[in-house]
Design an enzyme around this catalytic site. Structure first.
Site, short mmCIF file in Angstrom:
data_model
loop_
_atom_site.label_atom_id
_atom_site.label_comp_id
_atom_site.label_asym_id
_atom_site.label_seq_id
_atom_site.Cartn_x
_atom_site.Cartn_y
_atom_site.Cartn_z
N ALA A 69 0.81 -1.61 -0.32
CA ALA A 69 -0.18 0.27 -0.15
C ALA A 69 0.68 1.28 0.21
O ALA A 69 2.26 1.00 0.47
CB ALA A 69 -1.25 0.38 1.34
N GLY A 113 0.53 -5.06 1.09
CA GLY A 113 -0.79 -5.41 0.24
C GLY A 113 -0.44 -5.80 -1.20
O GLY A 113 -1.24 -6.53 -1.56
N GLU A 116 -0.55 -10.04 -0.26
CA GLU A 116 -1.76 -9.73 -0.32
C GLU A 116 -2.83 -9.90 -1.22
O GLU A 116 -3.38 -10.40 -1.74
CB GLU A 116 -2.23 -8.42 0.46
CG GLU A 116 -2.10 -8.87 1.59
CD GLU A 116 -2.32 -7.27 2.79
OE1 GLU A 116 -2.34 -6.70 2.68
OE2 GLU A 116 -2.75 -8.12 4.12
N GLU A 136 4.15 -5.11 7.32
CA GLU A 136 4.04 -4.07 8.29
C GLU A 136 4.34 -3.96 9.63
O GLU A 136 4.58 -2.27 9.75
CB GLU A 136 2.34 -4.45 8.04
CG GLU A 136 1.55 -4.62 6.74
CD GLU A 136 1.33 -5.98 5.71
OE1 GLU A 136 2.59 -6.41 5.73
OE2 GLU A 136 0.56 -5.65 4.86
N1 CO8 Z 1 4.79 3.25 -0.62
C1 CO8 Z 1 5.15 4.14 -1.15
N2 CO8 Z 1 6.04 3.80 -2.31
C2 CO8 Z 1 6.86 3.17 -2.24
C3 CO8 Z 1 6.70 2.04 -1.97
C4 CO8 Z 1 5.13 2.36 -1.61
N3 CO8 Z 1 4.80 0.86 -0.67
N4 CO8 Z 1 7.85 1.13 -1.90
C5 CO8 Z 1 8.34 2.45 -2.59
N5 CO8 Z 1 8.04 3.26 -2.65
C6 CO8 Z 1 8.39 4.35 -3.47
C7 CO8 Z 1 9.79 4.71 -2.84
O1 CO8 Z 1 9.35 5.54 -1.88
C8 CO8 Z 1 10.44 5.31 -3.86
O2 CO8 Z 1 10.23 6.51 -3.69
P1 CO8 Z 1 11.48 7.97 -4.53
O3 CO8 Z 1 12.14 7.70 -5.40
O4 CO8 Z 1 10.23 9.27 -4.68
O5 CO8 Z 1 12.32 8.25 -2.91
C9 CO8 Z 1 10.56 3.90 -4.79
O6 CO8 Z 1 9.32 3.50 -4.44
C10 CO8 Z 1 11.60 3.16 -5.20
O7 CO8 Z 1 12.15 2.62 -3.45
P2 CO8 Z 1 12.85 2.22 -3.33
O8 CO8 Z 1 14.30 4.11 -3.38
O9 CO8 Z 1 13.11 1.98 -1.38
O10 CO8 Z 1 13.72 1.01 -3.88
P3 CO8 Z 1 15.14 0.28 -3.52
O11 CO8 Z 1 15.01 -0.44 -4.63
O12 CO8 Z 1 15.91 0.83 -2.67
O13 CO8 Z 1 13.94 -1.48 -2.18
C11 CO8 Z 1 12.19 -2.47 -2.08
C12 CO8 Z 1 12.39 -1.49 -3.10
C13 CO8 Z 1 12.55 -3.02 -0.91
C14 CO8 Z 1 10.56 -2.50 -2.27
C15 CO8 Z 1 11.46 -0.67 -0.11
O14 CO8 Z 1 10.84 0.29 -1.58
C16 CO8 Z 1 10.73 -1.01 0.30
O15 CO8 Z 1 10.72 -1.61 1.59
N6 CO8 Z 1 9.32 -0.52 0.69
C17 CO8 Z 1 8.55 -0.66 1.07
C18 CO8 Z 1 7.58 -1.65 0.63
C19 CO8 Z 1 6.82 -2.60 2.53
O16 CO8 Z 1 6.97 -1.77 3.45
N7 CO8 Z 1 5.68 -1.99 2.17
C20 CO8 Z 1 3.96 -2.51 3.21
C21 CO8 Z 1 3.42 -1.24 3.20
S1 CO8 Z 1 2.38 -1.59 4.49
C22 CO8 Z 1 1.10 -2.19 3.31
O17 CO8 Z 1 1.69 -2.85 2.35
C23 CO8 Z 1 -0.21 -2.42 4.31
C24 CO8 Z 1 -1.62 -3.15 3.92
C25 CO8 Z 1 -2.34 -2.74 3.45
C26 CO8 Z 1 -3.19 -3.65 2.54
C27 CO8 Z 1 -3.17 -2.93 0.84
C28 CO8 Z 1 -4.62 -3.41 -0.22
C29 CO8 Z 1 -4.20 -4.73 -1.22
#
Ligand code: CO8
Length: 263
Positions: A69, A113, A116, A136
Protein backbone atom coordinates in the site's frame (compact mmCIF):
# COMPACT_ATOMS: atom_id res chain seq x y z
CA UNK A 1 -14.27 -0.72 -23.90
CA UNK A 2 -12.34 -3.15 -21.67
CA UNK A 3 -8.99 -1.81 -22.89
CA UNK A 4 -9.53 1.82 -21.94
CA UNK A 5 -6.61 4.03 -20.91
CA UNK A 6 -5.72 4.40 -17.24
CA UNK A 7 -3.05 6.37 -15.36
CA UNK A 8 -1.63 3.59 -13.16
CA UNK A 9 -2.32 0.36 -15.00
CA UNK A 10 -2.11 -0.98 -18.55
CA UNK A 11 -4.94 -3.09 -19.91
CA UNK A 12 -4.59 -5.34 -22.96
CA UNK A 13 -6.20 -8.29 -24.71
CA UNK A 14 -3.07 -10.27 -25.64
CA UNK A 15 -4.88 -13.39 -26.89
CA UNK A 16 -8.47 -14.50 -27.46
CA UNK A 17 -10.44 -14.63 -24.24
CA UNK A 18 -7.55 -13.38 -22.09
CA UNK A 19 -7.37 -10.00 -20.37
CA UNK A 20 -4.00 -8.72 -19.14
CA UNK A 21 -3.68 -6.05 -16.45
CA UNK A 22 -0.18 -4.67 -15.76
CA UNK A 23 0.34 -2.51 -12.69
CA UNK A 24 2.25 0.48 -14.00
CA UNK A 25 3.45 2.98 -11.41
CA UNK A 26 7.16 2.32 -11.93
CA UNK A 27 8.48 5.28 -9.93
CA UNK A 28 6.74 4.02 -6.79
CA UNK A 29 7.41 0.31 -7.45
CA UNK A 30 3.68 -0.10 -8.12
CA UNK A 31 2.74 1.02 -4.61
CA UNK A 32 -1.00 0.54 -4.30
CA UNK A 33 -2.41 4.04 -4.07
CA UNK A 34 -6.15 4.62 -3.87
CA UNK A 35 -6.08 5.84 -7.47
CA UNK A 36 -4.35 2.65 -8.61
CA UNK A 37 -6.83 0.42 -6.80
CA UNK A 38 -9.85 2.32 -8.15
CA UNK A 39 -8.49 1.74 -11.66
CA UNK A 40 -7.58 -1.90 -11.00
CA UNK A 41 -11.05 -2.67 -9.68
CA UNK A 42 -12.65 -0.88 -12.61
CA UNK A 43 -10.57 -2.87 -15.12
CA UNK A 44 -11.29 -6.16 -13.33
CA UNK A 45 -15.02 -5.45 -13.27
CA UNK A 46 -14.99 -4.52 -16.96
CA UNK A 47 -13.30 -7.82 -17.82
CA UNK A 48 -15.72 -9.69 -15.57
CA UNK A 49 -18.67 -8.14 -17.43
CA UNK A 50 -17.14 -8.62 -20.89
CA UNK A 51 -18.53 -11.57 -22.84
CA UNK A 52 -15.35 -12.14 -24.81
CA UNK A 53 -13.00 -12.42 -21.79
CA UNK A 54 -12.78 -15.70 -19.89
CA UNK A 55 -9.59 -15.36 -17.79
CA UNK A 56 -7.49 -12.49 -16.45
CA UNK A 57 -3.75 -12.21 -15.86
CA UNK A 58 -2.54 -9.65 -13.33
CA UNK A 59 1.12 -8.69 -13.30
CA UNK A 60 3.51 -5.86 -12.47
CA UNK A 61 7.03 -5.14 -13.68
CA UNK A 62 10.16 -7.25 -13.50
CA UNK A 63 11.25 -5.16 -10.51
CA UNK A 64 7.98 -5.05 -8.60
CA UNK A 65 4.62 -6.73 -8.66
CA UNK A 66 3.68 -4.17 -5.99
CA UNK A 67 5.70 -2.84 -3.04
CA UNK A 68 2.62 -2.55 -0.84
CA UNK A 69 0.00 0.00 0.00
CA UNK A 70 1.17 3.56 -0.60
CA UNK A 71 3.00 4.49 2.63
CA UNK A 72 3.07 8.18 1.67
CA UNK A 73 -0.72 8.15 1.39
CA UNK A 74 -1.19 6.30 4.72
CA UNK A 75 1.33 8.19 6.83
CA UNK A 76 -1.09 10.81 8.20
CA UNK A 77 -4.18 8.62 8.33
CA UNK A 78 -5.94 8.71 11.73
CA UNK A 79 -7.77 5.87 13.44
CA UNK A 80 -11.10 7.65 13.16
CA UNK A 81 -10.66 8.30 9.45
CA UNK A 82 -9.51 4.70 8.81
CA UNK A 83 -12.43 3.34 10.84
CA UNK A 84 -15.09 5.70 9.55
CA UNK A 85 -14.16 5.28 5.89
CA UNK A 86 -13.47 1.54 6.34
CA UNK A 87 -10.03 2.14 4.81
CA UNK A 88 -8.84 -0.68 2.49
CA UNK A 89 -12.19 -2.54 2.64
CA UNK A 90 -13.47 -1.25 -0.69
CA UNK A 91 -10.10 -1.87 -2.37
CA UNK A 92 -9.81 -5.43 -1.31
CA UNK A 93 -13.44 -6.53 -1.48
CA UNK A 94 -13.77 -6.28 -5.26
CA UNK A 95 -11.23 -8.91 -6.26
CA UNK A 96 -12.73 -11.80 -4.29
CA UNK A 97 -16.05 -11.06 -6.03
CA UNK A 98 -14.65 -11.27 -9.56
CA UNK A 99 -16.15 -14.45 -11.05
CA UNK A 100 -13.62 -15.05 -13.83
CA UNK A 101 -10.29 -16.68 -12.92
CA UNK A 102 -7.45 -14.32 -12.08
CA UNK A 103 -3.85 -15.52 -12.46
CA UNK A 104 -1.19 -13.41 -10.74
CA UNK A 105 2.24 -13.42 -12.42
CA UNK A 106 4.51 -12.14 -9.65
CA UNK A 107 8.00 -10.80 -10.36
CA UNK A 108 10.17 -8.64 -8.14
CA UNK A 109 8.78 -7.24 -4.87
CA UNK A 110 5.38 -8.41 -3.69
CA UNK A 111 5.32 -6.83 -0.26
CA UNK A 112 2.56 -5.95 2.20
CA UNK A 113 -0.55 -5.15 0.19
CA UNK A 114 1.33 -6.39 -2.90
CA UNK A 115 1.72 -9.84 -1.36
CA UNK A 116 -1.91 -9.73 -0.24
CA UNK A 117 -3.05 -8.71 -3.71
CA UNK A 118 -1.16 -11.67 -5.20
CA UNK A 119 -2.75 -13.98 -2.61
CA UNK A 120 -6.21 -12.81 -3.70
CA UNK A 121 -5.63 -14.29 -7.16
CA UNK A 122 -7.00 -17.73 -8.02
CA UNK A 123 -3.67 -19.02 -9.31
CA UNK A 124 -0.31 -17.55 -8.36
CA UNK A 125 2.76 -17.95 -10.58
CA UNK A 126 6.07 -16.30 -9.74
CA UNK A 127 9.69 -16.18 -10.81
CA UNK A 128 12.37 -17.67 -8.57
CA UNK A 129 13.74 -14.15 -7.90
CA UNK A 130 10.40 -12.77 -6.68
CA UNK A 131 10.39 -11.45 -3.12
CA UNK A 132 7.27 -11.87 -1.01
CA UNK A 133 6.72 -10.53 2.46
CA UNK A 134 4.45 -8.89 4.99
CA UNK A 135 6.74 -6.12 6.32
CA UNK A 136 3.91 -4.12 7.94
CA UNK A 137 5.23 -4.81 11.46
CA UNK A 138 8.29 -2.70 10.62
CA UNK A 139 5.95 0.24 9.94
CA UNK A 140 4.08 -0.14 13.21
CA UNK A 141 1.02 -1.76 11.64
CA UNK A 142 -0.12 -5.27 10.63
CA UNK A 143 -1.34 -6.77 7.33
CA UNK A 144 -4.71 -5.26 6.44
CA UNK A 145 -5.91 -7.03 3.32
CA UNK A 146 -5.86 -10.70 4.21
CA UNK A 147 -2.18 -11.39 4.84
CA UNK A 148 -2.74 -12.78 8.31
CA UNK A 149 -5.60 -14.96 7.07
CA UNK A 150 -4.84 -16.12 3.51
CA UNK A 151 -1.10 -16.54 4.06
CA UNK A 152 -1.66 -18.44 7.31
CA UNK A 153 -4.16 -20.76 5.63
CA UNK A 154 -1.60 -21.46 2.88
CA UNK A 155 1.65 -21.90 4.78
CA UNK A 156 0.54 -22.74 8.32
CA UNK A 157 0.55 -20.78 11.56
CA UNK A 158 4.17 -21.12 12.64
CA UNK A 159 5.68 -19.96 9.34
CA UNK A 160 3.09 -17.18 8.98
CA UNK A 161 3.74 -15.97 12.54
CA UNK A 162 7.48 -15.86 11.93
CA UNK A 163 7.03 -13.84 8.73
CA UNK A 164 4.38 -11.47 10.03
CA UNK A 165 6.04 -10.86 13.42
CA UNK A 166 9.51 -10.21 11.99
CA UNK A 167 8.62 -8.77 8.58
CA UNK A 168 11.21 -10.95 6.91
CA UNK A 169 10.75 -11.74 3.23
CA UNK A 170 10.40 -15.10 1.51
CA UNK A 171 11.64 -15.95 -1.96
CA UNK A 172 9.87 -17.12 -5.08
CA UNK A 173 11.49 -20.51 -4.57
CA UNK A 174 10.08 -20.75 -1.04
CA UNK A 175 6.69 -19.63 -2.38
CA UNK A 176 6.80 -22.67 -4.68
CA UNK A 177 7.96 -25.05 -1.95
CA UNK A 178 5.29 -23.84 0.50
CA UNK A 179 2.40 -24.02 -1.96
CA UNK A 180 1.90 -20.26 -2.25
CA UNK A 181 2.81 -20.40 -5.95
CA UNK A 182 1.48 -23.07 -8.30
CA UNK A 183 4.57 -22.70 -10.53
CA UNK A 184 7.96 -21.00 -10.26
CA UNK A 185 9.69 -19.76 -13.43
CA UNK A 186 13.33 -18.92 -14.12
CA UNK A 187 12.62 -15.46 -15.51
CA UNK A 188 10.02 -12.71 -15.31
CA UNK A 189 9.25 -13.07 -18.99
CA UNK A 190 8.66 -16.82 -18.68
CA UNK A 191 6.41 -16.18 -15.70
CA UNK A 192 4.15 -13.78 -17.59
CA UNK A 193 4.16 -16.04 -20.68
CA UNK A 194 3.31 -19.04 -18.50
CA UNK A 195 0.41 -17.16 -16.94
CA UNK A 196 -0.89 -16.08 -20.36
CA UNK A 197 -0.66 -19.67 -21.62
CA UNK A 198 -2.63 -21.01 -18.68
CA UNK A 199 -5.17 -18.20 -19.07
CA UNK A 200 -5.44 -19.10 -22.77
CA UNK A 201 -6.16 -22.73 -21.89
CA UNK A 202 -8.84 -21.69 -19.41
CA UNK A 203 -10.30 -19.29 -21.98
CA UNK A 204 -10.82 -22.27 -24.31
CA UNK A 205 -13.19 -23.97 -21.83
CA UNK A 206 -16.90 -23.37 -21.40
CA UNK A 207 -17.48 -20.12 -19.52
CA UNK A 208 -20.18 -21.73 -17.43
CA UNK A 209 -18.04 -24.58 -16.17
CA UNK A 210 -15.08 -22.24 -15.56
CA UNK A 211 -17.29 -20.01 -13.39
CA UNK A 212 -18.73 -22.99 -11.56
CA UNK A 213 -15.28 -24.52 -10.97
CA UNK A 214 -13.91 -21.28 -9.51
CA UNK A 215 -16.97 -20.93 -7.31
CA UNK A 216 -16.79 -24.42 -5.81
CA UNK A 217 -13.02 -24.36 -5.20
CA UNK A 218 -13.40 -21.01 -3.43
CA UNK A 219 -16.23 -22.45 -1.37
CA UNK A 220 -13.74 -24.91 0.14
CA UNK A 221 -11.82 -22.00 1.65
CA UNK A 222 -14.49 -20.87 4.08
CA UNK A 223 -16.79 -23.77 4.75
CA UNK A 224 -16.78 -27.20 6.38
CA UNK A 225 -15.94 -30.24 4.23
CA UNK A 226 -19.47 -31.57 4.48
CA UNK A 227 -21.08 -28.29 3.40
CA UNK A 228 -18.49 -27.87 0.67
CA UNK A 229 -19.16 -31.35 -0.71
CA UNK A 230 -22.92 -30.72 -0.71
CA UNK A 231 -22.36 -27.39 -2.46
CA UNK A 232 -20.09 -28.98 -5.07
CA UNK A 233 -22.65 -31.70 -5.82
CA UNK A 234 -25.48 -29.15 -6.24
CA UNK A 235 -23.42 -27.10 -8.68
CA UNK A 236 -22.31 -30.31 -10.44
CA UNK A 237 -25.95 -31.37 -10.85
CA UNK A 238 -26.81 -27.89 -12.11
CA UNK A 239 -24.33 -28.16 -14.96
CA UNK A 240 -26.43 -30.95 -16.50
CA UNK A 241 -28.89 -28.16 -17.27
CA UNK A 242 -26.33 -26.40 -19.46
CA UNK A 243 -25.97 -26.83 -23.22
CA UNK A 244 -22.21 -26.94 -22.79
CA UNK A 245 -22.43 -30.23 -20.86
CA UNK A 246 -24.18 -31.79 -23.89
CA UNK A 247 -21.71 -30.14 -26.27
CA UNK A 248 -18.65 -31.23 -24.25
CA UNK A 249 -19.70 -34.84 -23.81
CA UNK A 250 -20.94 -35.27 -27.41
CA UNK A 251 -17.66 -33.82 -28.70
CA UNK A 252 -15.70 -36.33 -26.60
CA UNK A 253 -17.71 -39.27 -27.96
CA UNK A 254 -17.49 -37.98 -31.56
CA UNK A 255 -13.75 -37.27 -31.08
CA UNK A 256 -14.25 -33.58 -32.03
CA UNK A 257 -13.23 -30.28 -30.48
CA UNK A 258 -16.18 -28.82 -28.52
CA UNK A 259 -17.67 -25.60 -29.89
CA UNK A 260 -18.99 -24.10 -26.67
CA UNK A 261 -22.28 -22.19 -26.68
CA UNK A 262 -21.57 -20.74 -23.22
CA UNK A 263 -25.18 -21.52 -22.39
N1 CO8 B 1 4.58 3.21 -0.75
C1 CO8 B 1 4.98 4.38 -1.30
N2 CO8 B 1 6.12 4.50 -2.01
C2 CO8 B 1 6.90 3.41 -2.14
C3 CO8 B 1 6.56 2.16 -1.57
C4 CO8 B 1 5.32 2.08 -0.85
N3 CO8 B 1 4.88 0.94 -0.30
N4 CO8 B 1 7.54 1.28 -1.86
C5 CO8 B 1 8.45 1.94 -2.59
N5 CO8 B 1 8.07 3.23 -2.76
C6 CO8 B 1 8.80 4.29 -3.45
C7 CO8 B 1 9.98 4.79 -2.65
O1 CO8 B 1 9.54 5.71 -1.68
C8 CO8 B 1 10.83 5.39 -3.72
O2 CO8 B 1 10.31 6.66 -4.05
P1 CO8 B 1 11.31 7.97 -4.07
O3 CO8 B 1 12.23 7.68 -5.22
O4 CO8 B 1 10.35 9.08 -4.30
O5 CO8 B 1 12.01 7.98 -2.75
C9 CO8 B 1 10.60 4.48 -4.92
O6 CO8 B 1 9.36 3.77 -4.65
C10 CO8 B 1 11.68 3.45 -5.11
O7 CO8 B 1 11.84 2.74 -3.88
P2 CO8 B 1 13.26 2.49 -3.19
O8 CO8 B 1 14.20 3.62 -3.49
O9 CO8 B 1 13.01 2.19 -1.74
O10 CO8 B 1 13.71 1.18 -3.99
P3 CO8 B 1 14.72 0.03 -3.50
O11 CO8 B 1 14.93 -0.81 -4.71
O12 CO8 B 1 15.88 0.61 -2.77
O13 CO8 B 1 13.85 -0.80 -2.40
C11 CO8 B 1 11.90 -1.95 -1.54
C12 CO8 B 1 12.74 -1.55 -2.78
C13 CO8 B 1 12.67 -2.92 -0.66
C14 CO8 B 1 10.61 -2.63 -2.06
C15 CO8 B 1 11.55 -0.68 -0.71
O14 CO8 B 1 11.02 0.30 -1.59
C16 CO8 B 1 10.55 -0.93 0.37
O15 CO8 B 1 10.88 -1.46 1.40
N6 CO8 B 1 9.26 -0.49 0.15
C17 CO8 B 1 8.23 -0.57 1.15
C18 CO8 B 1 7.73 -1.98 1.35
C19 CO8 B 1 6.68 -2.01 2.41
O16 CO8 B 1 6.92 -1.76 3.57
N7 CO8 B 1 5.42 -2.38 2.02
C20 CO8 B 1 4.31 -2.50 2.91
C21 CO8 B 1 3.51 -1.27 2.92
S1 CO8 B 1 2.22 -1.33 4.15
C22 CO8 B 1 0.95 -2.21 3.41
O17 CO8 B 1 1.07 -2.66 2.32
C23 CO8 B 1 -0.31 -2.35 4.20
C24 CO8 B 1 -1.25 -3.34 3.52
C25 CO8 B 1 -2.64 -2.76 3.41
C26 CO8 B 1 -3.49 -3.51 2.43
C27 CO8 B 1 -3.37 -3.00 0.98
C28 CO8 B 1 -4.53 -3.36 0.09
C29 CO8 B 1 -4.27 -4.46 -0.86
Amino acid sequence: PVTKKYENILVELPKPGVGLITLNRPRALNALSTALFVELNDALQNFDNDDSTNAIVLTGSEKAFAAGADIKEMKDLSFSKAYNTNFIASWSSTIPNIRKPIIAAVNGHALGGGCELALMADILYCSSSATFGQPEIKLGIIPGAGGSQRLTALIGKSRAMELILTGKNFSGIEAGQWGVAARVFDSAEDCVQGALETAGKIAGMSKISVRAAKEVVNKSQDTSLREGLDYERKVFHGLFGSQDQKIGMSAFIEKKKPGWSNE
